[in-house]
Design a protein around this motif. Structure first.
Motif, short mmCIF file in Angstrom:
data_model
loop_
_atom_site.label_atom_id
_atom_site.label_comp_id
_atom_site.label_asym_id
_atom_site.label_seq_id
_atom_site.Cartn_x
_atom_site.Cartn_y
_atom_site.Cartn_z
N ILE A 3 1.45 45.02 7.15
CA ILE A 3 2.77 44.91 7.75
C ILE A 3 3.11 43.50 8.17
O ILE A 3 4.25 43.08 8.08
CB ILE A 3 2.96 45.77 9.03
N ILE A 4 2.11 42.78 8.72
CA ILE A 4 2.45 41.50 9.34
C ILE A 4 2.49 40.41 8.29
O ILE A 4 1.48 40.05 7.70
CB ILE A 4 1.42 41.15 10.44
N LEU A 5 3.69 39.89 8.07
CA LEU A 5 3.89 38.87 7.05
C LEU A 5 3.51 37.51 7.62
O LEU A 5 4.19 36.98 8.49
CB LEU A 5 5.36 38.90 6.61
N ALA A 6 2.40 36.93 7.14
CA ALA A 6 1.93 35.66 7.70
C ALA A 6 2.38 34.47 6.86
O ALA A 6 2.68 33.41 7.39
CB ALA A 6 0.42 35.68 7.83
N LEU A 7 2.42 34.63 5.57
CA LEU A 7 2.91 33.56 4.69
C LEU A 7 4.13 34.08 3.94
O LEU A 7 4.10 35.16 3.35
CB LEU A 7 1.83 33.14 3.68
N LYS A 8 5.22 33.29 3.97
CA LYS A 8 6.45 33.75 3.32
C LYS A 8 6.85 32.76 2.24
O LYS A 8 7.81 32.03 2.39
CB LYS A 8 7.57 33.84 4.36
N GLY A 9 6.10 32.72 1.17
CA GLY A 9 6.44 31.78 0.10
C GLY A 9 5.90 30.40 0.38
O GLY A 9 6.62 29.42 0.48
N GLY A 51 2.85 35.59 -5.49
CA GLY A 51 2.55 34.19 -5.73
C GLY A 51 1.19 34.00 -6.35
O GLY A 51 0.41 34.94 -6.50
N THR A 52 0.88 32.76 -6.72
CA THR A 52 -0.40 32.47 -7.36
C THR A 52 -1.09 31.30 -6.69
O THR A 52 -0.45 30.42 -6.12
CB THR A 52 -0.22 32.11 -8.85
#
Lengths: 294, 262
Positions: B14-20, B62-63
């Motif tokens: 649930i917890i989004l730590a990196l957003k792009g 992402g990669t």
């Protein structure tokens, strides 16, 4: 005096086997922080295999022992893979509960396959006792002692210098950091259980040669608990020294005090020692204190 | 050498730590990754080194590419073998092992076992303090010495890329300078590329070639180290050397200006 020496020597030998069985406890405790309560079953399965190979298939002792050790290694691997790995991220208590289940399972299997009567090993070691300065020692006792001392040296070197040994200690110390070193925690756990099972089998075969073999022998798994607590739960040296101390004290108590109180003290004394140790030195004789920096 | 492209990382699903999150570490350079608490710096390093899954996190988009190889969803031991080594935040030395055994543990993934002794001596040249303490348990070392040991342990693995997570954490300012100079020396002499995560932007930018500044799980500013050092906004928010005192009365609500998202 001879009586005293005789009790002492018997104590040392029994103690050396306690030390071996305790070693299995310590190895697993170091790696995962859990007590393996199925250790006693590991101890009896090995000698049963060895005995069957010798009596039913007429295989010489040395080869039978080798096959037994290989079998025990596989047993350790299988147990780690099927029982321990699926719950490796679970709390330590869950792991301990799983080993209790494992203990019932393996103990039951032994009863089912080999029955409950006591079996004796065919004579493996020379039967003529050796007489050293009036103290009579049977060769099997001498061999147990030699094997235990040898294993102690091997394990000390292994943990100090080998890559796997250092990895085992590192994983026990800080799992996340060990992962970041590229250590595979999976391999380390598998290796630990393998070694513990093999050591237990060696202890079991020696014990079977001395006392004969029956399913109730798995109780030694609990009898050595005082040994590991005395020596320190995470110390290899502690397991061996603790084994000797408990063995000697137990036998001396049995020899001198049992006639006074009418017997049975032999089994109680180790636990009295544990009580004292827990009061005076909670980490055991050689157990490591957690190093805390503030 | 290392390309992180639009990585999205999630903890506990649930917890989004990196957003792009995107960044690039060129061969042989030192790159600094700066930002405040909770910006996602450590998460970025854990994503690269594969340690995210051990903490209940995962990369969802992402990669991450290292020398042309994709590193997503690979276990940490394989990543270390590929030549990326993470010095974890908070040092994490093995407390019950001696200094020498700690260094041996660092060399675990190496194939050339013969050069280990020589490399250990080399570590003692970089960090002379460790030499006197070589047979002492690492748990009894001071914070600075432990940090040196943690970095030395990283070099023992002979990585192509060394990830350093807050090497200045909890260490006396004078020692921080010394440690960063040694990091610079290792970079020059061994040719090890480095990605340094820091809160102490000043000292990190003083040795870095390039810097990224993170906020809320993405990069908000990037540039050459001397550009960042002279940039007005960076000076004010991250280096603590603002132009003049703000008059809070005039702008009743003081807010940090939102920067453009790259």
């Amino acid at each position: 005096m001879t009586f005293f020496l005789q009790m002492l020597v018997t104590g040392v030998v029994v103690g050396s086997i306690y030390g071996l069985v305790a070693l299995g406890f310590v190895l697993i405790y170091r790696a995962s922080g859990a007590l393996n309560l199925a250790n006693g079953e590991f101890v009896i399965i090995g000698p049963y295999i060895c005995l069957i190979l010798m009596t039913a298939y007429k295989i010489p002792f040395i080869y039978a022992l080798l096959i037994t050790l290989i079998f025990s290694a596989v047993l350790g691997l299988v147990v780690e893979r099927l029982v321990i790995r699926p719950i490796q991220n679970a709390p330590v208590v869950s792991v301990i509960m799983a080993t209790i289940g494992l203990s019932s399972l393996l103990g039951g299997a032994v009863h089912m396959i080999w029955g409950h009567q006591t079996r004796t090993f065919p004579p493996v070691f020379p039967q003529t006792p050796i007489n050293i300065a009036g103290v009579i020692i049977s060769p099997v006792y001498l061999w147990s002692f030699i094997v235990v001392v040898l294993l102690l040296v091997i394990f000390s070197l292994f943990f100090k210098f080998s890559k796997m040994g250092i990895a085992m200690r590192a994983v026990a110390d800080d799992r996340q950091a060990a992962l970041s070193m590229g250590m595979s925690v999976k391999y380390v756990y598998a290796a630990t259980w393998t070694i513990a099972a093999v050591v237990a089998a060696v202890g079991g075969v020696l014990l079977g040669n001395i006392n004969g073999l029956s399913p109730t022998m798995s109780a030694i798994g609990l009898t050595v608990l005082p040994v590991v607590i005395l020596g320190g739960l995470d110390s290899v040296l502690g397991a061996i020294v603790g084994g000797f101390i408990i063995g000697v004290v137990q036998n001396l108590a049995g020899g001198y005090l049992d006639p006074l109180v009418g017997g049975g003290l032999k089994d109680v004394v180790p636990f009295i020692i544990v009580l004292l140790i827990l009061m005076l030195k909670p980490h055991g004789l050689f157990g490591s204190r957690r190093i805390e920096r503030v | 050498m290392l390309h992180v492209n639009n990585v999205e990382a999630v903890y506990s699903k649930i917890i989004l730590a990196l957003k792009g999150m995107s960044l690039h570490v060129p061969e042989g350079k030192i790159v600094a990754l700066l930002g405040s608490n909770g910006a996602g710096k450590s998460t970025t390093l854990k994503s690269i080194s594969g340690l995210l899954s051990g903490e209940g996190g995962q990369i969802t988009a992402g990669t991450i590419e290292f020398q042309g190889k994709k590193l997503n969803n690979i276990t940490p031991d394989v990543i270390v073998k590929n030549g990326i080594f993470l010095c974890m935040e908070g040092r994490h030395v093995f407390r019950d092992l001696t200094v020498e055994e700690n260094l041996m543990a660092g060399a675990y993934s190496r194939k050339d076992r013969t050069n280990i002794k020589a490399d250990m001596e080399k570590i003692f040249v970089y960090f002379p303090k460790l030499k006197a303490l070589r047979s002492r348990k690492a748990g009894y070392l001071s914070g600075g010495e432990q940090q040196m040991l943690a970095i030395g342990r990283g070099i023992m693995a002979k990585p192509k890329l060394l990830l350093l997570d807050e090497p200045s954490l909890g260490i006396a300012p004078l020692l921080v300078k010394e440690i960063f100079q040694i990091i610079k020396r290792i970079n020059e002499e061994e040719g090890t590329s480095m990605l340094v995560v820091e809160q102490n932007a000043n000292v990190a930018l003083s040795i870095a070639d390039y810097g990224y500044i993170m906020e809320n799980g993405r990069v908000v500013m990037q540039g050459k180290a001397d550009y960042l050092l002279s940039n007005e906004e960076v000076r004010e928010h991250y280096l603590g050397i603002g132009k003049e005192e703000k008059n809070y009365k005039e702008n009743k609500v003081y807010r940090r200006r939102q920067r453009v998202v790259w």
